[in-house]
Design a protein around this motif. Sequence first.
Motif, short mmCIF file in Angstrom:
data_model
loop_
_atom_site.label_atom_id
_atom_site.label_comp_id
_atom_site.label_asym_id
_atom_site.label_seq_id
_atom_site.Cartn_x
_atom_site.Cartn_y
_atom_site.Cartn_z
N GLU A 42 0.88 -1.30 -0.01
CA GLU A 42 0.11 0.13 0.08
C GLU A 42 0.98 1.12 -0.03
O GLU A 42 0.23 2.40 -0.27
CB GLU A 42 -0.92 -0.14 1.05
CG GLU A 42 -2.40 -0.81 0.85
CD GLU A 42 -2.13 -2.37 0.99
OE1 GLU A 42 -1.34 -2.63 1.92
OE2 GLU A 42 -2.93 -2.86 0.36
N LEU A 43 2.21 1.12 0.31
CA LEU A 43 2.85 2.18 0.48
C LEU A 43 3.54 2.31 -0.85
O LEU A 43 4.72 3.32 -1.05
CB LEU A 43 4.08 2.20 1.73
CG LEU A 43 3.34 2.37 2.92
CD1 LEU A 43 4.38 2.36 4.06
CD2 LEU A 43 2.66 3.93 3.02
N ALA A 44 3.50 1.53 -1.75
CA ALA A 44 4.52 1.49 -3.13
C ALA A 44 3.46 2.05 -4.21
O ALA A 44 2.30 2.19 -3.92
CB ALA A 44 4.41 0.12 -3.55
N PRO A 60 -2.59 7.44 -1.06
CA PRO A 60 -3.19 7.86 0.23
C PRO A 60 -2.99 6.72 1.30
O PRO A 60 -3.22 5.42 0.99
CB PRO A 60 -4.58 8.42 0.04
CG PRO A 60 -4.87 7.39 -0.98
CD PRO A 60 -3.79 7.06 -1.95
N SER A 61 -2.72 7.01 2.61
CA SER A 61 -3.27 5.98 3.63
C SER A 61 -4.20 6.31 4.55
O SER A 61 -4.91 5.59 5.30
CB SER A 61 -1.87 5.89 4.37
OG SER A 61 -1.30 6.94 4.96
N ARG A 140 6.84 11.18 3.03
CA ARG A 140 5.61 11.14 3.99
C ARG A 140 5.10 12.45 4.14
O ARG A 140 5.64 13.28 4.61
CB ARG A 140 5.57 10.22 5.03
CG ARG A 140 5.92 9.03 5.04
CD ARG A 140 4.94 8.25 4.12
NE ARG A 140 3.59 7.98 4.72
CZ ARG A 140 3.22 7.07 5.39
NH1 ARG A 140 4.22 6.03 6.08
NH2 ARG A 140 2.00 7.04 5.66
N TYR A 141 3.86 12.82 3.67
CA TYR A 141 3.30 14.31 3.89
C TYR A 141 1.70 14.26 4.48
O TYR A 141 0.93 13.16 4.27
CB TYR A 141 3.25 14.78 2.32
CG TYR A 141 4.53 15.29 1.62
CD1 TYR A 141 5.31 16.37 2.01
CD2 TYR A 141 5.33 14.14 0.92
CE1 TYR A 141 6.43 16.47 1.47
CE2 TYR A 141 6.63 14.50 0.50
CZ TYR A 141 7.10 15.66 0.64
OH TYR A 141 8.30 15.92 0.17
N GLN A 142 1.31 15.36 4.79
CA GLN A 142 -0.07 15.62 4.76
C GLN A 142 -0.64 16.62 4.01
O GLN A 142 -0.16 17.67 4.00
CB GLN A 142 -0.49 15.69 6.26
CG GLN A 142 -2.06 16.17 6.52
CD GLN A 142 -2.52 16.54 7.96
OE1 GLN A 142 -2.13 15.48 8.74
NE2 GLN A 142 -2.91 17.55 8.22
#
Length: 901
Positions: A42-44, A60-61, A140-142
């Motif tokens: 899911e992070l790929a 997105p997560s 990683r961001y928001q």
Amino acid sequence: MRPAFRSFATASAVIAIAFSQPVLSQPALSPPASTPAVSSRELAPLPETVPSDLPRNARPSHYTIEVTPDAQALTFTGKVGIDLAVFAASDALTLHGNGLKVSSATLKPATGAAIPLRVTADEQNQTLTFTSAKPIQPGRYQLDVSYAGTIGKQPSGLFALDYPDKRTGREVRGLFTQFEAPDARRFVPSFDEPSYKATFDLAAIVPADRMAVSNMPVVREEALPNGRKRVTFGTTPRMSSYLLFFGLGDFERTTKVAADGVEAGIVAPAGSGKQADYARESLAEVLPWFDEYFGVKYPLPKLDNVVAPGSSQFFGAMENWGAIMTFERILLFDPATTSPTGKQDIYSVQAHETAHQWFGNLVTMSWWDDIWLNEGFASWMADKVTAHFNPEWSWELGGIDGREAAMALDALPTTHPVVQQIRTASEMEQAFDAITYQKGQAVIAMLEDYVGADTWREGMRSYMRRHAYSNTVSKDLWTAIEGAGGQDVNLIADAFTRTPGVPLLRVRSIRCKGGQSRLDLSQDAFSLDAGSRKGQKPTWPMPLLIQVGHSDPVRHLMTGKAETVTVPGCGAVLVNSGQLGYYRTLYDRASLDQLVSNFGSLKTIDQYGLMRDNISLSLAGYQDMSGGLRLLASIPHTADAALATSAAEQWQRLYGVLEEGPARKQLAALISRTRAPRLAQLGFEPRAGEPLTQTKLRAQLIETLGTAGEPRVVAEARQRLQSLPTDPTALDGPLKRTWLGVAAKNATRDDWELLRAQAAKADSLVERQLYYSSLGLAQDEALAREALALSVSGTPDVTSAPQIITSVALNYPEMAFDFVRANQDAVDRLIERPGRPRFFARVVGASTNPEMVSKLETYAATLPEDEAKPVVQALTALKQRLASRPRQREQLTTWLRKAAR
């Protein structure tokens, strides 16, 4: 989503029913269910093998959303923080957004200052691009976005429904969401594709006296100034964006704790009261059954089914995880209006949407090409659980009707594979058809029967465990079934899901010798278009279940174009015993004669399936009409109630094939002679405690005889209608829809005005729509024209008006089509855009006028190719009817003359 079917023991549930008075808020429930940690997959980046409209440079997560709707102004504002991973340096991020106005956007890295972003919208591609002055580095961001949007009046995105309050009669408004397929992007900037799964935190600022509902239970409510509150819901499991739900209104919620500890709730307009009881009890009943079947417990603490007043031309219910949404007519049981079929629909549609909580929500197709993995399986599971808990309904007969609906579409040149290529938003919207649902369901039933129920279930359990919270393609399921011991699954499934069309098995001869039957078989493709029957045809691996007389059936997988099969025993030979094979069977005359002679000894499912198959073969011209008619005539009026109901419906359809004249009168007389005695035996009034199938048979006999003009039935319908001014309950009960239909078809001017008056003063939206739709059924042409004019007058609500038009189209399709084209702008305001092509297809579905061909061709030419598909299908079906109807009428007339002797 539903467009308008074995055996596990269930422990008794604990009942905890709480009726809210005017409930002002939804009580907080147990803590949210846990979700597995985000995996490296899911992070790929999204794999290139999965289609996407987006650049694949981010994923997105988690979403944190706060929405503030203004129900009266039909607008809303929102804020969202999206936790995401960026995989490659880029100066921009592209997300989906449709009709959203972004006021600000920033990107917060794990460390360091927030990055301001400039936003541009691409309306055609429904995307928002967030651009940075400097390249955005991997990490990683928001992404924080403030935005605004509009609340629609049609069921897509966030939308409003107006309806009469059940306590006061005043018009009130509720808000709901509908995001499948591509409409979460109307609610929040998002990665709005099924493979971009994430968790969601949703909060809403709403009036303090309204109930807010979402996928998860309420975990916190905070009072705010000016009569408002902030409602915060629990974190969802990782899921696709189209499964997010938000609802707001003057609702009441009743609950029952199911045997597995899950709280099953019905959220309905205030004042619904006991109308929610049947749905709530049914929901609590099926949940533990699905837990057991799938081997995976439902993972959320609650499952609500939210009642939406009104209707859609596009769908009937939606499987949002933990918060199904269903239109009222197929969820609330009202003794005054709910028909026996309506009661069955409440159970089966809710079962369909509940099955989706696993097949679609827990495990989701990677892309819309495999939407059948959602819909076909949910339909199949719904039939399985409905039949399990309601064995007296003979529910398996409905599988034959589903098969026939699929084949009617699949036998046209415009058909498509079950697994189809979908690339645009419009193609997504048009994918929800009988091939996706009913053919998908029929293929699954055939495969399960072939490999065995136990093996199939073990494969399904393995599939669920392995792919929970992730995405799959069809091949993943076949691999799981074969891993459980299923043989030939990939071979059969690949052929039936990727090769379009209907196989045709030709039984060329059956000879008995030495106590064995020798079958000479060949295969072809069944087509409704005579011009398409020549040339090379595909070869399907066809699972046959051959039964000779009353002996045990013999399985055979036919893989060649022609084969000779020898089976033990002599007698009448049924090749598709149990009726689970997705193919038509054309018997030679002698073999069919033997089946006709032994028809009464066949199982009910085989009687019905054989009859439907042969009627379809006759209508298509593969055999004379007598081939199917003599099987239909072999079903006596004293048959099992479910079979007698289906037979009466077939006689009614054949009545519609004939034009006004002597032949139609002959058929009306035959229908009266063979069906009226059963109605006389049953009586016009339902009897206390009678089986639902008896009530349903009575309704079908009234409809069939009323359509054929049976004087006693027509007179009874008119008398009941004319009693309404002095007795408002004269029509109330499970036959209300049926009596209204007969009265409306035969309506005089005074009758029609009475119907319109009843619609205007109806105190429930379901009843109002029932009266309004009946106005369009009038066979009087002047009244039909008046009904069309009424549909765009602004008097009926926007969900009732389209039903008037489609009702008129049953008798006057050309008139209805011309009216819609002449009033296109007004009609478009009544129907959400995704449903418009299918609405046109429904309007012309009964046409046999050659002039409609050029009109449909002209209209189809105005549509983009990816929107025109339903219209092109309707055009193809019309051409087929024009080519075949003269022969059908001639042969039916000949058979009727012989039958009358």
